[in-house]
Design a protein around this motif. Structure first.
Motif, short mmCIF file in Angstrom:
data_model
loop_
_atom_site.label_atom_id
_atom_site.label_comp_id
_atom_site.label_asym_id
_atom_site.label_seq_id
_atom_site.Cartn_x
_atom_site.Cartn_y
_atom_site.Cartn_z
N LYS A 1 5.80 -14.61 3.76
CA LYS A 1 5.42 -15.76 3.07
C LYS A 1 4.00 -16.12 3.06
N ARG B 1 3.69 -10.85 -3.04
CA ARG B 1 2.79 -11.92 -2.57
C ARG B 1 1.77 -12.13 -3.76
N LEU C 1 3.05 -13.49 -6.34
CA LEU C 1 3.24 -15.13 -6.19
C LEU C 1 2.08 -16.15 -6.06
N PRO D 1 3.20 -18.65 -9.15
CA PRO D 1 4.29 -19.10 -8.13
C PRO D 1 5.55 -19.36 -8.69
N ASP D 2 5.64 -19.04 -9.92
CA ASP D 2 6.91 -19.50 -10.41
C ASP D 2 7.78 -18.21 -10.76
N THR E 1 10.22 -15.85 -9.93
CA THR E 1 11.43 -16.15 -8.92
C THR E 1 11.57 -14.82 -8.25
N TYR F 1 9.77 -13.83 -5.35
CA TYR F 1 10.48 -14.46 -4.01
C TYR F 1 11.73 -13.61 -3.76
N GLU G 1 14.33 -19.01 3.80
CA GLU G 1 13.15 -19.73 3.33
C GLU G 1 12.72 -19.26 1.76
N LEU G 2 12.45 -17.96 1.79
CA LEU G 2 12.02 -17.52 0.54
C LEU G 2 12.98 -17.86 -0.67
N ASP H 1 12.34 -21.11 -1.71
CA ASP H 1 11.32 -21.31 -2.51
C ASP H 1 11.54 -21.05 -3.79
N LYS I 1 13.49 -23.60 -5.36
CA LYS I 1 12.64 -24.70 -5.93
C LYS I 1 12.18 -24.45 -7.37
N VAL I 2 11.74 -23.28 -7.48
CA VAL I 2 11.35 -22.94 -8.98
C VAL I 2 12.40 -23.11 -10.01
#
Lengths: 1098, 323
Positions: free
Chosen positions: A524, A570, A573, A577-578, A580, A583, A601-602, A605, A608-609
């Motif tokens: 992460k 990474r 990302l 950051p979108d 997916t 991730y 968690e990933l 994330d 979340k997107v």
């Protein structure tokens, strides 16, 4: 200065008229001519002069006046001049008709012309010039045959009549007989070297005959003679343009321009100029020029050309409607694809744009008729077929295109695109060729092409190549330094330039070291990029390279270079950051390393997107299943399914799996619940299968349900098909179906096949590291009573999964079973018994270890149960020890017996030898006796001879040895018989001993049987159970023997139960819960994402 | 640096070979290789030849670990039945039989000084230390269990001790567990120091660096396919090496400390250049999982090179020359 002198009537005077100063009003001259009754040739001269000066009106006025009825009357005897005037008028109207574009007026002019010629003919029907005029008129009207006749008449009269020759040449030219035409022109030239247009004719004939050099020469000559010859200029211009060289084109264009300046209404030059301006992009000029051209010509092909130019202009401006209209007009004008094919092509293109594929198809096919090897057309057609979804035809066309022009990268690109879905390797070849062609042509290879090639390599499992291609596609960038830092290829280090090495070191130091406690969060960590930026390294990643970078990361993953892969994900990302998918891949990496927390968690994330991202949801569900969050998992799968409008078959399959597990999961069996779950699972699988009959996972699932219901044959069929399909495809990894197939074999009692299947599966998919499959294998060995194999397999499993105590327990059980079964055997060697004892000791040790361990709660075993096992094994061990002693004793006895036998035999042997010796001796004695007898007889005879008196005593003596002999035989026999008897006795003694042993054995066996029986809880036979048995019974240690012996359940039932995880003790012991294969998710989601990755890039 | 394959001994054992250790040379003998197998025997090999010198029986249920005393005279072997057998290398006479139920035994390692034998104690989640003079249990180094867990909880077996190794000075012990954590102990005080995290799957092999200035550096091989390089004292992850396509079963460091060798379920043996942090060589002489790799001591003839041995499920032993 030229003058004409009009003689004044009835005088010697003349009126001098300067030809270049003719009055503007022709009436003045006419008045003079009329007044002075000037000869008609003067009328003609003056009219002609007006014509030359471009004063057409005056010209016409004079001639019309000159052909009026009064004149006819007045000059009735002047025939030639009158004819000349009429002919001049005829020629004039012919010309007007010729250049007139409006059909109606044109006709009118021709009628006029015909009228004049006819009038001339009436005056003298043999006048050649009239015929010539008529011929010209007919030519202008396009009536070539009639014109031919007209000229023929003239030429028959005078074969050197130049105008007739020219006319006839023209006729021939129009008929396409260029060489004949050429002959006539040449003759005309010989007769009259200055004849106008002759050289033009020659030039044109030569041109048509393909003698371009000669044609050019001729045109040049024309131009020398007449620098204003528009035709010559245009013709030379065209031939210059056709050289296709910059200089040629320039001079060609200059000539065209000249021609245009001289005569702005030459359609040809207009067209060419328009063409030129089209290429220079001056569309306004194009339109103007072509419109003029269209206005001035009636000539079909030329008009077609003009329309084409116009259409093209609109086409390039994107006005497809208009372009289409003009193309259509162009096509209509020439109406013959063989003459002018370009508008068909243009039309086709426009129609494609406008979506009228069918029409486009016919147009392109027409082009192809004319030019069967035209690659562009082939490709265009190919594209249409692709859109019409006739891939075969499209492929054929593209292949043809690539064959015709093997240096056209575009054709290969198209072919490759087409083949991607059907034939990966062919597509790859096509793409590679395209790439090589582009490279050879020093053109930049587009990123997309390289990306495609990379993806295809990836799909074929050629990860090295895929990686190289992606790297090539990516070019320079921050990622380079990462590769350097990772040192991903051996011997890489040495080649690094110092500056690159500095950067590589920078990256390394930014990445490591990490605090060990936070190292699990590495996937992460985006801080590394911040650190790099702080150190002055620009972290850039253009958007269009993201997909390729992602693909490269996938390659690294496949090559197990997870570190590089994770850094690239990474990086993506960090900049975007979108994204997916990045991730999710990181989550998948974390998952494969069993880093569940970070994986979750990933995925979080990613959600979340896009909270409805189905891939993320499905992964989440899978993880929740792994975490035993059943209810949550189901919810997640549901959400995933809903978020894709139930279109995602993967979600449906997952739900199916969930139901399947749910059916199996319940420890307390609720048949009703089980049935509903199976039903639901089946429903889901079937639904997916209906939509996608090729969905392996759904088919596998359906097979599982069938198997659970005991329909093994159907299940087997399904599994076999899935297995075949899966092994045919490179990137489908489905160990589950192998396992399931093996399960079916197992359930049907085909142990050997099951074993083979499990082993293959282990080797093929798990690098032999899956202890669960080993457990299945062990269980198969167990059922097949291959104890050693079973034990070894379980030990391997323990070695792989040391903390799985159930495996130890299973080994113990296997050893126990082995021992029990060995002891049950009626025939066994001492070695076997010894091995049994050894294994029993092991079992005892294992169980007791487990027992002590259970105090420490290492594992979930019931302490009591283990103790029961320990007790039983110890009991068995005692029994076994007895057996062992017995067996050993028996063996000893055996040895003794053998020894005895041997000695007996030896004794026999010696006895026999002794006897033989005796026999020999006897024989000897006999012989001696006989000899003696003979001697005695002789003696006797002598004695008889001597003493005839008394013979009785001698005869008695003679009998004696015989009886002795007789007695000797039976004595022997008796002795022998006695020996035998003794032997027999011995034997029977042994036998009885054996029998006793057997009795004991049987007793023991009975005991075991009893114990077994009591395990079965059918202790109806005897009640002499001792404590261990009791315990065992209490622990519920019934085993599969129950099924074997009790014969109560039907065969099918048994199998079913064997399959479906019955509660029977041994199965529980062996923990053979065929836990429905969760693994397929792992595989398939990897796949799904992989596919997603590849698809994304398309 | 390079690994040159020397020879492969097929069917060295009757079944999978699971463990290997070099016996240091003595005055009388060269360095020898000890191997243990599922076939319940321990065998002794002379790499010259290679030739089998001895077959030791006496174990039941598969030999999981062998270890040799630094003197080269004594060795120990352990099997799934949880017995440790200590024996004389030359004569195969049993010196001691060790057990400490309920603790089973996985990896064995003698300390560099030869005074102590450490044994990873499996489910007991501890390392047992045996005194080599009297063969008595002198200490049990417990891996702390995470608090707040119910004792009956399945996760109890997560701290299952699988692998163990000594730091070059013999002051520290690292112990690898099923759940991927590595525990560092202070031997003298018999005290747990800290965990090293990073793996989440079983750590089957551990080794400290042999390079003179890197004695804090610890290499760990895990089922997650990675080899981690830790600073065992500084509690930091120095590097993570990926490349194996399946479990990494064993790791060993070369005597010069410049390279490590790893073996994996993917059937390969890899040689990693530590400076480049990359695999420089991939060897494929085995046809099944390679359970162990072990570097031998420097050769007497050429101190800059040494032997490497690898053993596999395919019953074979392979020898390589590292230089």
């Amino acid at each position: 200065m030229a003058y004409v002198y009009i003689p004044v009537q009835n005088s010697e005077e003349e009126v001098r008229v300067a030809l270049d100063q003719l009055p503007r009003d022709a009436t003045d001259i006419l008045d003079i001519l009329k007044a002075e009754q000037a000869p008609l040739d003067l009328w003609l001269i003056i009219a002609r002069e007006y014509f030359k000066q471009g004063k057409i009106e005056q010209f016409r006025q004079i001639l019309e006046e000159g052909s009026s009825p009064e004149i006819d009357e007045y000059y009735a005897d002047v025939r030639y001049e009158r004819i000349a005037i009429l002919n001049a008028l005829g020629a004039y109207y012919s010309y007007l008709g010729k250049i007139e574009t409006k059909q109606r007026e044109k006709e009118d002019y021709f009628i006029q012309a015909t009228k004049y010629y006819n009038k001339a003919s009436r005056i003298d029907m043999h006048e050649p010039s009239t015929w010539i005029g008529k011929g010209q008129l007919l030519l202008a009207k396009g009536d070539v045959e009639q014109a031919f006749n007209a000229f023929k008449i003239v030429l028959d009269g005078d074969r050197d009549n130049v105008p007739a020759l020219l006319g006839q040449a023209c006729v021939h030219f129009n008929r396409g007989r260029y060489s004949e035409s050429l002959e006539l022109y040449k003759r005309a030239l010989q007769v009259y070297p200055w004849a106008p247009g002759v050289r033009l004719g020659i030039a044109l004939c030569n041109y048509k005959l393909g003698r371009f050099e000669k044609a050019k020469q001729a045109f040049r000559r024309v131009l020398q003679l007449d620098p204003d010859s528009v035709e010559a200029l245009v013709a030379l211009g065209v031939s210059d343009l056709q050289t296709n060289e910059a200089a040629g084109i320039r001079s060609g264009m200059e000539k065209m321009q000249q021609a245009f300046e001289i005569y702005p209404y030459c359609a040809m030059s207009l067209n060419y100029l328009a063409n030129h301006f089209f290429f220079t992009g001056q569309h306004f000029l194009v339109e103007q020029l072509t419109e003029t051209a269209l206005a001035v010509t009636l000539h079909g092909p030329t008009k077609a050309h003009s329309y084409y130019n116009l259409a093209r202009s609109y086409h390039s401006k994107g006005d497809y409607e208009k372009a289409g209209m003009y193309y259509m007009a162009s096509v209509k004008e020439c109406n013959n694809a063989h003459e002018f094919v370009l508008p068909y092509y243009g039309l086709g293109q426009v129609q494609v744009k406008l979506g009228d594929l069918r029409s486009a198809l016919t147009n392109f096919e027409k082009v192809l008729e004319v030019q069967p090897e035209n690659c562009e057309t082939l490709k265009a057609l190919g594209h249409i077929y692709v859109q019409l979804e006739q891939n075969d035809k499209a492929q054929e066309l593209f292949r043809k295109a690539t064959k015709i022009d093997p240096r056209d990268p575009q054709a290969f690109l198209d072919l490759g695109d087409l083949l991607i879905t059907t034939d990966i390797s062919a597509a790859l070849d096509a793409f590679k060729t395209a790439r090589n062609l582009l490279k050879k042509g020093n053109e930049e290879v587009p990123l997309e092409l390289l990306n495609d090639i990379g993806i295809l390599h990836f799909e074929r499992g050629e990860f090295e190549l895929a990686g190289e291609t992606f790297k090539e596609a990516l070019g320079e960038g921050i990622w380079r330094y990462f590769f350097d830092a990772e040192g991903d290829s051996p011997g890489h280090e040495e080649q690094l330039s110092p500056s690159r090495r500095v950067r590589a070191n920078l990256i390394n130091s930014a990445q490591y070291p990490v605090d060990a406690s936070s190292s699990i969060r590495q996937y992460k960590d985006l801080q590394i990029f911040h650190r790099l930026e702080e150190q002055g390294l620009s972290v850039e990643l253009p958007w269009y390279k993201v997909s390729t970078l992602f693909n490269l990361a996938r390659v690294f993953e496949q090559m197990h270079d997870t570190e590089s892969a994770s850094v690239l994900y990474r990086l993506i990302l960090f900049k975007y950051p979108d994204y997916t998918d990045a991730y999710l891949r990181l989550a998948a990496i974390a998952k494969s390393r069993y880093n569940v927390q970070i994986s979750l968690e990933l995925i979080g994330d990613a959600l979340k997107v896009d909270e409805k991202c189905p891939d993320a949801l499905l992964m989440l569900g899978d993880l929740e299943l792994k975490n035993d969050d059943w209810v949550k998992a189901k919810e997640t799968f549901r959400t995933a399914k809903d978020s894709t409008d139930a279109k995602d078959s993967y979600a449906a399959v997952c739900l199916g799996n969930w139901n399947y597990f749910a059916a199996n999961r319940n420890e307390k069996r609720a048949p009703k619940l089980e049935a509903t779950h199976y039903e639901k699972a089946k429903e889901l699988y079937t639904k997916v299968l209906l939509e996608q009959s090729a969905n392996l996972y759904a088919a596998n699932g359906a097979g599982m349900v069938f198997a659970e219901r005991g329909q093994f044959d159907i299940a087997k069929d399904l599994f076999t098909q899935v297995q075949e399909a899966a092994s045919g495809s490179f990137n489908v990894q489905m160990p589950d179906v192998w396992i399931n197939l093996a399960h079916v074999h197992f359930a049907q009692g085909n142990y050997a096949l099951a074993v083979k299947m499990y082993q293959n599966c282990l080797r093929k998919f798990f690098y032999n590291t899956d202890s669960q499959v080993l457990l299945y294998l062990a269980r198969t060995h167990y059922e097949a009573e291959q104890w050693q194999d079973c034990k070894k397999t379980l030990l391997r499993a323990i070695h792989l999964a040391p903390s799985n105590y159930t495996l130890r327990f299973d080994v113990g059980v296997a050893l126990q079973k082995f021992s029990a079964s060995t002891l049950q055997k009626t025939k066994r060697t001492v070695d076997e018994v010894r091995a049994t004892v050894a294994e029993l000791k092991n079992a005892v040790r294992l169980f007791s270890l487990l027992s002590t361990a259970s105090n420490l709660h290492f594992h979930g075993f019931d302490e009591k149960k283990i103790e029961t096992h320990v007790a039983y094994c110890k009991h068995l061990l005692e029994a076994a020890n007895v057996h062992c002693e017995l067996a050993e004793r028996e063996e000893m006895q055996n040895i003794q017996r053998l020894e005895f036998m041997r000695q007996m035999e030896l004794a026999d042997e010696s006895r026999r030898k002794a006897e033989e010796q005796r026999k020999v001796l006897m024989e000897k004695r006999k012989q001696e006796d006989e000899l003696k007898q003979v001697m005695q007889q002789e003696k006797h005879l002598e004695r008889i001879k001597e003493q005839w008196k008394s013979s009785s005593s001698a005869s008695k003596r003679r009998d004696k040895p015989q009886t002795e002999d007789e007695e000797g035989g039976p004595g022997e026999k008796r002795k022998r018989r006695g020996g035998k008897r003794r032997k027999k006795d011995k034997k029977s003694r042994y036998e009885s001993e054996e029998a006793e042993a057997e009795v004991e054995d049987q007793e023991e066996e009975m005991e075991y049987d009893d114990t077994n029986m009591s395990y079965r809880e059918t202790n109806d036979i005897q009640d002499k159970e001792d404590i261990p048995q009791d315990l065992l019974a209490a622990a519920g240690l019934e085993d599969s023997d129950a099924e074997d012996n009790a014969a109560a359940p039907s065969n099918m039932n048994r199998r079913r139960r064997a399959w479906s995880e019955s509660d029977e003790e041994d199965e529980e012991q062996l923990q053979l819960q065929r836990q429905p294969e969760l693994d397929d998710m792992e595989v398939s989601d990897g796949e799904a994402n992989g596919g997603g990755a590849a698809e994304d890039e398309q | 640096m390079k690994l040159a394959p020397l020879s492969t001994l097929q069917n060295a054992h009757d079944d999978s070979v699971w463990t290997a250790a070099w016996v240091p040379p003595t005055e009388d003998t060269e360095a020898l290789l000890l191997t243990g197998s599922l076939d319940e025997t321990v065998r002794l090999w002379n790499p010259e030849g290679p030739e089998k010198l001895q077959t030791n029986t006496g174990h039941c249920l598969g030999v999981v670990s062998v270890a040799a005393h630094p003197s080269g005279r004594i060795a120990a072997s352990a099997s799934i039945d949880s017995f440790i057998r200590v024996f004389d290398v030359a004569t195969n006479n049993t010196i001691a039989t060790l057990e400490s139920p309920p603790s089973e035994v996985w990896q064995l390692k003698f300390n560099p000084q030869g005074t102590t034998l450490a044994a990873a104690g499996g489910g007991s989640a501890s390392v047992k230390l045996w005194d080599t003079a009297e063969w008595k249990l002198i200490a049990t180094l417990e891996v702390p269990r995470p608090e707040g867990l119910k004792p009956a909880e399945k996760s109890g077996s997560k701290k299952f001790a699988l692998s163990v190794t000594w730091s070059p000075d013999g002051k520290h012990i690292a112990c690898g567990s099923m759940d991927g954590t590595i525990s560092i102990f202070d031997v003298a005080r018999a005290k747990f120091l800290h965990h090293l995290e990073g793996h989440c799957m079983p750590v089957r092999s551990l080794v400290f660096s042999s390079a003179p200035f890197d004695s804090r550096v610890l290499f760990s091989a895990s089922d997650d396919g990675h080899v981690h390089v830790y600073d065992a004292v500084g509690k930091t992850l120095i590097s993570s090496l990926s490349g194996h396509s399946s479990w990494v079963l064993s790791v060993d460091v070369s005597p010069d400390g410049a390279a490590i060798a790893t073996s994996s379920s993917d059937k390969t043996v890899r040689l990693w250049d530590l400076k480049m942090r990359a695999a420089t060589q991939i060897l494929t002489s085995h046809t099944d999982q390679v359970w162990a790799v072990a570097f031998g001591p420097p050769l007497r003839t050429d101190v800059r090179s040494c032997l490497l041995a690898s053993v596999s499920d395919d019953k074979s032993i392979s020898f390589y020359k590292y230089s």
